[in-house]
Design a protein around this motif. Structure first.
Motif, PDB file in Angstrom:
ATOM      1  N   ALA A  20       0.839  -1.210   0.000  1.00  0.00           N
ATOM      2  CA  ALA A  20       0.000   0.000   0.000  1.00  0.00           C
ATOM      3  C   ALA A  20       0.868   1.251   0.000  1.00  0.00           C
ATOM      4  N   PRO A  21       0.480   2.268  -0.773  1.00  0.00           N
ATOM      5  CA  PRO A  21       1.261   3.507  -0.773  1.00  0.00           C
ATOM      6  C   PRO A  21       1.353   4.104   0.636  1.00  0.00           C
ATOM      7  N   VAL A  56      10.679  12.254  -1.334  1.00  0.00           N
ATOM      8  CA  VAL A  56      10.082  11.038  -1.901  1.00  0.00           C
ATOM      9  C   VAL A  56       8.611  11.296  -2.159  1.00  0.00           C
ATOM     10  N   ARG A  57       8.105  10.783  -3.253  1.00  0.00           N
ATOM     11  CA  ARG A  57       6.676  10.923  -3.564  1.00  0.00           C
ATOM     12  C   ARG A  57       5.933   9.729  -2.957  1.00  0.00           C
ATOM     13  N   CYS A  59       2.956   8.676  -2.819  1.00  0.00           N
ATOM     14  CA  CYS A  59       1.914   7.897  -3.507  1.00  0.00           C
ATOM     15  C   CYS A  59       2.524   6.724  -4.247  1.00  0.00           C
ATOM     16  N   SER A  60       3.847   6.788  -4.457  1.00  0.00           N
ATOM     17  CA  SER A  60       4.528   5.730  -5.197  1.00  0.00           C
ATOM     18  C   SER A  60       5.578   5.046  -4.333  1.00  0.00           C
ATOM     19  N   PHE A  61       5.384   5.122  -3.027  1.00  0.00           N
ATOM     20  CA  PHE A  61       6.350   4.545  -2.079  1.00  0.00           C
ATOM     21  C   PHE A  61       5.621   3.476  -1.278  1.00  0.00           C
ATOM     22  N   ALA A  62       5.901   2.216  -1.584  1.00  0.00           N
ATOM     23  CA  ALA A  62       5.239   1.123  -0.872  1.00  0.00           C
ATOM     24  C   ALA A  62       5.590   1.191   0.611  1.00  0.00           C
ATOM     25  N   TYR A  65       8.716  -0.255   2.378  1.00  0.00           N
ATOM     26  CA  TYR A  65      10.029   0.386   2.324  1.00  0.00           C
ATOM     27  C   TYR A  65      10.224   1.405   3.451  1.00  0.00           C
TER      28      TYR A  65
ATOM     29  N   TYR B  94      16.272  16.063  -6.342  1.00  0.00           N
ATOM     30  CA  TYR B  94      15.299  15.081  -6.821  1.00  0.00           C
ATOM     31  C   TYR B  94      16.027  13.945  -7.509  1.00  0.00           C
ATOM     32  N   GLY B  97      15.401   7.943  -7.022  1.00  0.00           N
ATOM     33  CA  GLY B  97      14.748   7.292  -5.893  1.00  0.00           C
ATOM     34  C   GLY B  97      13.600   8.093  -5.293  1.00  0.00           C
ATOM     35  N   SER B  98      13.407   9.323  -5.738  1.00  0.00           N
ATOM     36  CA  SER B  98      12.243  10.085  -5.265  1.00  0.00           C
ATOM     37  C   SER B  98      10.952   9.420  -5.724  1.00  0.00           C
ATOM     38  N   CYS B  99      11.017   8.765  -6.862  1.00  0.00           N
ATOM     39  CA  CYS B  99       9.814   8.111  -7.408  1.00  0.00           C
ATOM     40  C   CYS B  99      10.002   6.605  -7.611  1.00  0.00           C
ATOM     41  N   GLN B 101      11.361   2.994  -6.638  1.00  0.00           N
ATOM     42  CA  GLN B 101      11.826   2.195  -5.505  1.00  0.00           C
ATOM     43  C   GLN B 101      12.443   0.886  -6.000  1.00  0.00           C
ATOM     44  N   ASN B 105       5.782  -0.428  -8.797  1.00  0.00           N
ATOM     45  CA  ASN B 105       4.652  -0.015  -7.969  1.00  0.00           C
ATOM     46  C   ASN B 105       3.387  -0.054  -8.823  1.00  0.00           C
ATOM     47  N   PHE B 107       0.402   0.466  -7.976  1.00  0.00           N
ATOM     48  CA  PHE B 107      -0.595   1.498  -7.673  1.00  0.00           C
ATOM     49  C   PHE B 107      -0.363   2.746  -8.525  1.00  0.00           C
ATOM     50  N   SER B 108       0.883   3.173  -8.594  1.00  0.00           N
ATOM     51  CA  SER B 108       1.198   4.401  -9.336  1.00  0.00           C
ATOM     52  C   SER B 108       1.622   4.119 -10.769  1.00  0.00           C
ATOM     53  N   GLY B 109       2.010   2.883 -11.045  1.00  0.00           N
ATOM     54  CA  GLY B 109       2.531   2.564 -12.377  1.00  0.00           C
ATOM     55  C   GLY B 109       3.974   2.978 -12.563  1.00  0.00           C
ATOM     56  N   VAL B 110       4.644   3.314 -11.463  1.00  0.00           N
ATOM     57  CA  VAL B 110       6.061   3.702 -11.546  1.00  0.00           C
ATOM     58  C   VAL B 110       6.916   2.429 -11.488  1.00  0.00           C
TER      59      VAL B 110
END
Lengths: 155, 203
Positions: A20-21, A56-57, A59-62, A65, B94, B97-99, B101, B105, B107-110
């Motif tokens: 989950a984000p 870090v954003r 919404c895209s960080f599980a 982590y 920036y 690793g800011s986006c 991981q 992901n 959920f975000s499609g990243v």
């Protein structure tokens, strides 16, 4: 799964889906509403937080982590009873219009100033790539320079 | 009727086979068409199989010749003017690793994989032909001082390289295109190519 981390200086454990984000946990489980949901695709930056001091954003960080890390949100940016220089500069320059994206910008700016204490306009353009639909970029640029000055004065 | 149909089919198959066998395949092609990809699937040449993967957008997007990563199936410049930075991990304020991981992901499609970053400029492949890329990979001046054994290890074990075979979904939930051969076939081809002396055709 149980995930333990520090948020704004306080140790917390959450029992959640590790995929989950982290943004959802911050807002819905920990009830810290300052961090905003914008696009959900790591594109706009409204959800920017600090993980071990880095932008870090969320919404895209599980959430998995986050284990063992130090998280800072907009609520915890200031410390020692003193307003953070970026927050102060934002007020001084009257930056926000609708304000929704501003916590993300403030967190991104605070992280940048740690690495680049006196950013040029070009460095601001390159490093602060969040999106503001009100178009407050001009005032933000002034505020970022002011924040750099305030931070350097304090240190 | 059935016999006539069978004879016609055999003649057609023979002609088709002849055309495949007689058509020259240019090793200097800088990109593979869909048709060529299908031929490579049938190829038993380890070099061609390996290069079909290396030249796929999942790999090429992060081996650009410029200072910005590419992204997407059309290899457009990474949105938001994202920059290479001094060490290939983005800018100081920036980073990649800011986006990105250590895993995709959904959920975000990243997309994500360990040590997500751009290949150094010395390893830029954009605009190079197949043989030029292969020469670059083998050139210790450009490849970070890697021996052939090091190259094999990098190509067959590095989690960021192997991410190409499990690229996840994009922001719309659409699965990203995978390279034209499987991970196992790629690994087998890399090892076979190295075992045969890491030769580059026509060189």
């Amino acid at each position: 799964m149980k995930i333990t981390f520090s948020i704004n200086g306080k140790q917390v454990s959450v029992d959640t889906n590790g995929e989950a984000p982290l943004l959802w946990v911050i807002r819905d489980t920990l009830n810290l509403k300052g961090t905003k949901f914008g696009c959900g695709k790591a594109a706009c930056g409204a959800c920017t937080i600090h993980v071990d001091g880095k932008a870090v954003r969320s919404c895209s960080f599980a959430t998995k982590y986050a284990e063992g890390t130090e998280i800072t949100t907009i609520e915890g940016l200031s410390s020692g009873g003193q307003k953070h220089p970026v927050k102060q500069a934002w007020e001084d320059e009257i930056v926000p219009q609708c304000g929704y994206c501003q916590p993300g910008f403030i967190m991104a700016t605070a992280a940048m100033l740690t690495e680049i204490p006196n950013p040029t306009d070009q460095e601001i353009d390159d490093n602060i790539i969040n999106i503001c639909r009100c178009g407050t970029y001009y005032r933000m640029r002034k505020a970022i320079h002011r924040a750099a000055d305030l931070k350097n004065q304090n240190s | 009727m059935n016999k006539q149909y069978l004879v016609a089919s055999l003649i057609a198959a023979f002609i088709l086979g002849m055309s495949f066998n007689t058509k020259e395949y240019s090793i200097e092609e800088s990109a593979f068409s869909e048709k060529e990809d299908k031929r490579l699937l049938l190829s038993d040449n380890p070099f061609d199989t390996m290069m079909a993967v290396i030249m796929h957008k999942r790999c090429m997007n992060c081996h650009p010749s410029g200072d910005q990563p590419k992204q997407g199936e059309d290899s457009h410049l990474h949105y938001f003017d994202v920059q290479r930075g001094e060490d290939g991990h983005g800018l100081a304020g920036y980073t990649c690793g800011s986006c990105h991981q250590d895993s995709n992901n959904d959920f975000s499609g990243v997309p994500g994989a360990p040590h997500w970053h751009l290949a150094p400029k010395s390893m830029a492949w954009e605009g190079l032909s197949k043989n030029e890329i292969a020469r670059s990979i083998l050139d210790t001046e450009k490849n970070g001082g890697r021996s052939v054994e090091d190259i094999v290890k990098h190509l067959t074990e590095d989690a960021l390289v192997l991410w190409a075979f499990e690229p996840g979904v994009d922001a719309e939930g659409t699965p990203r295109e995978k390279p034209p051969v499987s991970k196992d076939a790629f690994i087998e081809a890399v090892k076979a190519w190295a075992a045969d002396g890491a030769k580059i055709p026509n060189q």
